[in-house]
Scaffold this motif. Structure first.
Motif, short mmCIF file in Angstrom:
data_model
loop_
_atom_site.label_atom_id
_atom_site.label_comp_id
_atom_site.label_asym_id
_atom_site.label_seq_id
_atom_site.Cartn_x
_atom_site.Cartn_y
_atom_site.Cartn_z
N VAL A 179 27.81 60.65 24.73
CA VAL A 179 28.10 59.28 24.83
C VAL A 179 29.66 59.19 25.90
N SER A 180 29.70 59.17 26.88
CA SER A 180 30.98 58.25 27.52
C SER A 180 31.50 56.90 27.13
N LYS A 181 30.26 55.82 28.11
CA LYS A 181 30.87 54.78 27.13
C LYS A 181 28.75 53.92 26.57
N VAL A 182 28.83 52.66 27.05
CA VAL A 182 27.03 51.99 26.45
C VAL A 182 27.60 50.63 27.03
N VAL A 183 27.11 50.37 27.66
CA VAL A 183 26.92 49.41 28.53
C VAL A 183 25.21 48.30 27.89
N SER A 184 25.59 47.51 27.23
CA SER A 184 24.57 45.87 27.00
C SER A 184 24.07 45.05 27.90
N VAL A 185 23.06 45.35 28.20
CA VAL A 185 21.92 43.68 29.37
C VAL A 185 21.19 43.44 28.94
N ASP A 186 21.26 41.69 29.76
CA ASP A 186 19.56 41.76 28.50
C ASP A 186 18.77 41.84 30.35
N LYS A 187 17.53 41.48 29.65
CA LYS A 187 16.41 42.19 30.62
C LYS A 187 15.79 41.15 31.36
N THR A 188 15.68 41.45 32.31
CA THR A 188 15.35 40.15 33.32
C THR A 188 13.71 40.52 32.80
#
Length: 77
Positions: A68-77
């Motif tokens: 894993v080089s980067k983690v992105v956190s998003v909200d489900k739509t």
């Protein structure tokens, strides 16, 4: 090409390992987190209402995984 197929297999493997780690370490909450991996970048999708502490725990699990080089956190739509 073979290189693209190899990358897709590597991403799928990383995503599977991440999903298993989230479930193992977070129990029921781990099932509710969406996961996607592409070239070492992992996207975690959370339902509205997930507590900040739970999100932080999931991000920490993902960040600590090999590959894993980067983690992105998003909200489900």
């Amino acid at each position: 090409t073979a290189t693209e197929a190899d990358a897709e297999v590597k991403d799928a493997d990383l995503e599977t390992k991440l999903r298993l780690a989230l479930i193992d370490k977070m129990g029921r909450d781990g099932f509710r987190i969406g996961t996607d991996a592409a070239s070492g970048v992992v996207t975690l999708s959370f339902e509205h209402g997930f507590k900040a502490r739970t999100r932080q725990q999931a991000v920490a699990i993902a960040t600590g995984m090999a590959g894993v080089s980067k983690v992105v956190s998003v909200d489900k739509t």
